[in-house]
Each structure stands twice: as C-alpha cells, then as structure tokens.
Design a protein around this motif. Structure first.
Motif, PDB file in Angstrom:
ATOM      1  N   THR A 162       0.849  -1.196   0.000  1.00 15.59           N
ATOM      2  CA  THR A 162       0.000   0.000   0.000  1.00 15.59           C
ATOM      3  C   THR A 162       0.884   1.245   0.000  1.00 15.59           C
ATOM      4  OG1 THR A 162      -1.779  -1.125   1.181  1.00 15.59           O
ATOM      5  CG2 THR A 162      -1.792   1.286   1.228  1.00 15.59           C
ATOM      6  N   VAL A 163       0.656   2.121  -0.976  1.00 13.62           N
ATOM      7  CA  VAL A 163       1.376   3.394  -1.074  1.00 13.62           C
ATOM      8  C   VAL A 163       0.376   4.503  -0.769  1.00 13.62           C
ATOM      9  CG1 VAL A 163       2.780   4.902  -2.508  1.00 13.62           C
ATOM     10  CG2 VAL A 163       2.928   2.418  -2.793  1.00 13.62           C
ATOM     11  N   SER A 164       0.553   5.167   0.377  1.00 10.22           N
ATOM     12  CA  SER A 164      -0.412   6.173   0.823  1.00 10.22           C
ATOM     13  C   SER A 164      -0.138   7.530   0.196  1.00 10.22           C
ATOM     14  CB  SER A 164      -0.372   6.293   2.355  1.00 10.22           C
ATOM     15  OG  SER A 164      -0.731   5.077   2.965  1.00 10.22           O
ATOM     16  N   GLU A 165      -1.199   8.258  -0.029  1.00 13.80           N
ATOM     17  CA  GLU A 165      -1.097   9.615  -0.584  1.00 13.80           C
ATOM     18  C   GLU A 165      -0.326  10.521   0.376  1.00 13.80           C
ATOM     19  OE1 GLU A 165      -4.098  13.324  -1.788  1.00 13.80           O
ATOM     20  OE2 GLU A 165      -4.872  11.308  -1.388  1.00 13.80           O
ATOM     21  N   SER A 166       0.600  11.295  -0.146  1.00 10.08           N
ATOM     22  CA  SER A 166       1.376  12.223   0.672  1.00 10.08           C
ATOM     23  C   SER A 166       0.708  13.595   0.678  1.00 10.08           C
ATOM     24  CB  SER A 166       2.801  12.358   0.134  1.00 10.08           C
ATOM     25  OG  SER A 166       3.530  11.167   0.337  1.00 10.08           O
ATOM     26  N   PRO A 167       0.848  14.344   1.791  1.00  6.31           N
ATOM     27  CA  PRO A 167       0.313  15.711   1.817  1.00  6.31           C
ATOM     28  C   PRO A 167       1.123  16.617   0.891  1.00  6.31           C
ATOM     29  CG  PRO A 167       1.630  15.297   3.772  1.00  6.31           C
ATOM     30  CD  PRO A 167       1.536  13.985   3.047  1.00  6.31           C
ATOM     31  N   ILE A 168       0.521  17.731   0.519  1.00  8.42           N
ATOM     32  CA  ILE A 168       1.199  18.724  -0.318  1.00  8.42           C
ATOM     33  C   ILE A 168       1.331  20.003   0.493  1.00  8.42           C
ATOM     34  CG2 ILE A 168       1.096  20.068  -2.438  1.00  8.42           C
ATOM     35  CD1 ILE A 168      -0.538  17.820  -3.680  1.00  8.42           C
ATOM     36  N   CYS A 169       2.556  20.403   0.772  1.00 10.92           N
ATOM     37  CA  CYS A 169       2.810  21.594   1.586  1.00 10.92           C
ATOM     38  C   CYS A 169       2.835  22.852   0.724  1.00 10.92           C
ATOM     39  CB  CYS A 169       4.145  21.459   2.326  1.00 10.92           C
ATOM     40  SG  CYS A 169       4.051  20.477   3.835  1.00 10.92           S
ATOM     41  N   ASP A 170       2.045  23.816   1.117  1.00 11.31           N
ATOM     42  CA  ASP A 170       2.104  25.156   0.548  1.00 11.31           C
ATOM     43  C   ASP A 170       1.378  26.081   1.518  1.00 11.31           C
ATOM     44  OD1 ASP A 170       2.714  27.236  -1.113  1.00 11.31           O
ATOM     45  OD2 ASP A 170       1.310  26.708  -2.703  1.00 11.31           O
ATOM     46  N   PHE A 171       1.754  27.338   1.530  1.00 13.22           N
ATOM     47  CA  PHE A 171       1.118  28.258   2.461  1.00 13.22           C
ATOM     48  C   PHE A 171       1.227  29.688   1.965  1.00 13.22           C
ATOM     49  CE2 PHE A 171       5.508  27.646   3.806  1.00 13.22           C
ATOM     50  CZ  PHE A 171       5.963  28.921   4.108  1.00 13.22           C
ATOM     51  N   ASN A 172       0.324  30.533   2.493  1.00 12.71           N
ATOM     52  CA  ASN A 172       0.300  31.954   2.173  1.00 12.71           C
ATOM     53  C   ASN A 172       0.747  32.756   3.387  1.00 12.71           C
ATOM     54  OD1 ASN A 172      -0.843  31.605  -0.482  1.00 12.71           O
ATOM     55  ND2 ASN A 172      -2.787  31.158   0.510  1.00 12.71           N
ATOM     56  N   ILE A 173       1.389  33.886   3.125  1.00 13.51           N
ATOM     57  CA  ILE A 173       1.898  34.761   4.179  1.00 13.51           C
ATOM     58  C   ILE A 173       1.214  36.118   4.057  1.00 13.51           C
ATOM     59  CG2 ILE A 173       3.943  35.819   5.197  1.00 13.51           C
ATOM     60  CD1 ILE A 173       5.603  33.642   3.825  1.00 13.51           C
ATOM     61  N   ASN A 202      -0.300  13.922   7.371  1.00 10.96           N
ATOM     62  CA  ASN A 202      -1.692  13.540   7.142  1.00 10.96           C
ATOM     63  C   ASN A 202      -2.064  12.316   7.976  1.00 10.96           C
ATOM     64  OD1 ASN A 202      -0.569  11.359   5.801  1.00 10.96           O
ATOM     65  ND2 ASN A 202      -1.141  12.026   3.760  1.00 10.96           N
ATOM     66  N   ALA A 203      -3.293  11.828   7.810  1.00 12.00           N
ATOM     67  CA  ALA A 203      -3.796  10.738   8.642  1.00 12.00           C
ATOM     68  C   ALA A 203      -3.025   9.446   8.444  1.00 12.00           C
ATOM     69  CB  ALA A 203      -5.279  10.511   8.345  1.00 12.00           C
ATOM     70  N   ALA A 204      -2.385   9.272   7.284  1.00 17.84           N
ATOM     71  CA  ALA A 204      -1.600   8.062   7.016  1.00 17.84           C
ATOM     72  C   ALA A 204      -0.204   8.141   7.608  1.00 17.84           C
ATOM     73  CB  ALA A 204      -1.511   7.823   5.511  1.00 17.84           C
ATOM     74  N   GLY A 205       0.135   9.293   8.220  1.00 14.34           N
ATOM     75  CA  GLY A 205       1.468   9.473   8.785  1.00 14.34           C
ATOM     76  C   GLY A 205       2.481   9.968   7.788  1.00 14.34           C
ATOM     77  N   CYS A 206       2.040  10.309   6.588  1.00 14.94           N
ATOM     78  CA  CYS A 206       2.949  10.817   5.561  1.00 14.94           C
ATOM     79  C   CYS A 206       3.205  12.309   5.791  1.00 14.94           C
ATOM     80  CB  CYS A 206       2.369  10.601   4.169  1.00 14.94           C
ATOM     81  SG  CYS A 206       2.109   8.839   3.780  1.00 14.94           S
ATOM     82  N   GLU A 207       4.414  12.763   5.455  1.00 17.41           N
ATOM     83  CA  GLU A 207       4.837  14.125   5.760  1.00 17.41           C
ATOM     84  C   GLU A 207       5.263  14.870   4.507  1.00 17.41           C
ATOM     85  OE1 GLU A 207       8.014  13.639   8.503  1.00 17.41           O
ATOM     86  OE2 GLU A 207       6.715  13.283  10.233  1.00 17.41           O
ATOM     87  N   CYS A 208       5.183  16.206   4.596  1.00 18.66           N
ATOM     88  CA  CYS A 208       5.748  17.071   3.572  1.00 18.66           C
ATOM     89  C   CYS A 208       6.385  18.260   4.269  1.00 18.66           C
ATOM     90  CB  CYS A 208       4.692  17.539   2.565  1.00 18.66           C
ATOM     91  SG  CYS A 208       3.394  18.617   3.266  1.00 18.66           S
ATOM     92  N   GLU A 209       7.220  18.993   3.549  1.00 18.16           N
ATOM     93  CA  GLU A 209       7.926  20.142   4.121  1.00 18.16           C
ATOM     94  C   GLU A 209       8.189  21.161   3.022  1.00 18.16           C
ATOM     95  OE1 GLU A 209      12.358  21.044   6.008  1.00 18.16           O
ATOM     96  OE2 GLU A 209      11.335  19.169   6.537  1.00 18.16           O
ATOM     97  N   LEU A 210       8.011  22.435   3.354  1.00 14.92           N
ATOM     98  CA  LEU A 210       8.252  23.513   2.394  1.00 14.92           C
ATOM     99  C   LEU A 210       8.815  24.718   3.125  1.00 14.92           C
ATOM    100  CD1 LEU A 210       7.899  24.676  -0.522  1.00 14.92           C
ATOM    101  CD2 LEU A 210       5.674  25.538   0.228  1.00 14.92           C
ATOM    102  N   THR A 211       9.819  25.366   2.531  1.00 16.52           N
ATOM    103  CA  THR A 211      10.421  26.568   3.098  1.00 16.52           C
ATOM    104  C   THR A 211      10.272  27.725   2.115  1.00 16.52           C
ATOM    105  OG1 THR A 211      12.037  25.306   4.385  1.00 16.52           O
ATOM    106  CG2 THR A 211      12.550  27.607   3.955  1.00 16.52           C
ATOM    107  N   LYS A 212       9.825  28.872   2.642  1.00 20.29           N
ATOM    108  CA  LYS A 212       9.716  30.091   1.851  1.00 20.29           C
ATOM    109  C   LYS A 212      10.473  31.212   2.546  1.00 20.29           C
ATOM    110  CE  LYS A 212       5.199  29.368  -0.400  1.00 20.29           C
ATOM    111  NZ  LYS A 212       3.848  29.974  -0.635  1.00 20.29           N
TER     112      LYS A 212
END
Length: 278
Positions: free
Chosen positions: A113-124, A177-187
């Motif tokens: 099983t390959v779980s969907e990963s979150p997508i990191c993005d954000f507004n400032i 996310n709920a599957a324990g998958c992580e993402c990271e983004l730096t701005k």
C-alpha cells in the motif's frame, strides 16, 4: 511424494489382477532443484523508496530473480529499491519469481500500500508592525509544524507570529496527514514595519528601519536624551546626546547587520533593535 535431492529417477508401476496375472511399466524422470521464494516490504508514502528485502532460500547459490512491481515495471535485481509516486492512495500486487537456471521456479506475491502524501504550501500575510499570519493551502491535515526563521515555532494550523526585528527569514512548514505521511516547504519572508520605523512604549521613535546606516532617533516629549549604539557582541560603537529630543546617527562606516540602540531619558532606558542593510 517429494525427493530430498535432484537427479534422474525411475518410476515403476505394477498392476496385478485377482487371477494372478501381472504387468508393469517403468518411466525415467528428472527431479530438478527448486528455490523457495520469499520477500518482505513495508507500506510507504507516495514519493518514497520501497525497499524489497529478499528472503528467498535454496540449496545452492546463483538463484535467479524476477520482480513484478505491479505497475508495469520489472527487475531482476536481488533486492531492488523502487519509488512509487501515485497521486492517491494505491495498492499494488508485487510478485517475486525465484528460479535456478535449468531448474524449477517458485512464486510469491504480496500487497503493497502506497499512501497519498500531503502537499505543503502556504500563504503569508503581513499584518503590520512585524505581525504576520501564516495560512496553509490545505488546513485538513492531522498536524502542522511551523518554524519562523528566528527561533520561534508553532503547532497551530494557522498561526500568527510577531517578529522581534526586521529582516529576511526562512519560514518552514511541515504537515502530516492521517496516514502518517509528511511534507515540508520553506519560503523566504521579509519582515518589515509598515511605516519603516520603530516606536516603543516610551515614545521613542527610530526611522527608517531598516536603513543604510543613517537614521533618526527622537522622542515624543522632545526631552533631552542620551543615545548609545552597540553591536551584537555588546561592544559600544557610538554615544551621542541630544538636548531637543532628536538626533541623527550615522553608522555608514560600520558593517551592515543588527545593532542595539539604547536611549536613556530621565534615567529610564529603552533598547531597540535596528537593521543596517548596506
């Protein structure tokens, strides 16, 4: 039945009637060597490596392997590593065929099983006077971590943060996310004040800030004051007094960076950070 070793064998079948008449037939056949296929793999997040641990065994070396990763990709490596990158959670049937050249083969299959990963993005959003709001594009993940670039952090979904001084900062968002998958983004974010000045509770104003080395220090009551400037190591580099509550400071011959301006009025001292940019 099974044979403990390979080699040519002869099988004989004898048939006997109740009247005592008999007949028999013999045939030659080969028993070939066969390995036992086995492997292990752990479920992963999309975009990660799946490491296949080969646990196959056999009576001799030189086992041949044929992997089917369930997505149209194949490999003959002993212990392959493969990246799966589905956009949504997907299950794959992975098969391993272990065999000997000229011998028999064995097959084993497992579900990956390959779980969907979150997508990191954000507004400032600059709220003024060094106050800043950070909002993730997706606010439905299980947890968030924020690092604001000057030592501050938060685990709120949509944090507000006040910077201690102006400057350029690397802001990092991490999400799980709920599957324990992580993402990271730096701005990169530039924290400034709307009026390009600093005004503290004692009515002391310093402007512009940031500056090119020349700035004005004043107080609302136009009281006499002493102004001292220190570098980040605490070394005093300038001292100046003013009788009318306003003075111009020139640090153009000093290195750019962060300085502390200490203003003393009637025995009360205030310290304010400034930034010299060039």
């Amino acid at each position: 039945r099974s044979w403990p070793y390979e080699g040519p064998f002869t099988a004989k079948l004898t048939a006997t009637y109740t009247n005592g008449c008999t007949d028999f037939i013999t045939k030659n056949f080969n028993v070939l060597i066969q390995p036992k296929a086995s492997f292990d793999v752990k479920d992963i997040c999309s975009g990660e490596n799946a490491s296949f641990v080969n646990l196959s065994t056999g009576d001799r070396a030189n086992i041949l392997y044929n992997w089917d990763f369930g997505d149209g990709v194949f490999s003959n490596l002993s212990a392959p590593i493969k990246i799966y990158s589905p956009s949504t959670t997907t299950t794959y049937t992975v098969s391993l065929v272990a065999s000997y050249n000229g011998g028999c083969s064995d097959t084993v299959s497992k579900i990956l099983t390959v779980s969907e990963s979150p997508i990191c993005d954000f507004n400032i959003k600059d709220l003024g006077f060094l106050n800043t709001s950070f909002t993730p594009t997706n606010s439905n993940y299980t947890s968030y971590e924020w690092f604001f670039g000057e030592g501050g952090s938060s685990s709120n979904v949509n944090p507000n943060y006040k910077y201690s001084y102006t400057g350029n900062f690397n802001v990092t968002m991490k999400a799980t996310n709920a599957a324990g998958c992580e993402c990271e983004l730096t701005k990169k974010y530039s924290a400034t004040t709307d009026i390009q000045s600093v005004l503290n509770n004692n009515g002391i104003s310093i402007f512009p800030n940031p500056n090119n080395g020349t700035f004005t220090v004043s107080n609302a009551n136009q009281s006499a004051m002493q102004v001292e400037v220190f570098n980040v190591l605490g070394v005093k580099i300038l001292s100046k007094t003013s009788d009318n509550g306003t003075t111009i400071i020139n640090l153009s011959e000093n290195a750019r960076g962060i300085y502390l301006v200490k203003v003393t009025i009637n025995g009360v001292t205030s310290t304010i950070k400034i930034t010299v940019t060039n």
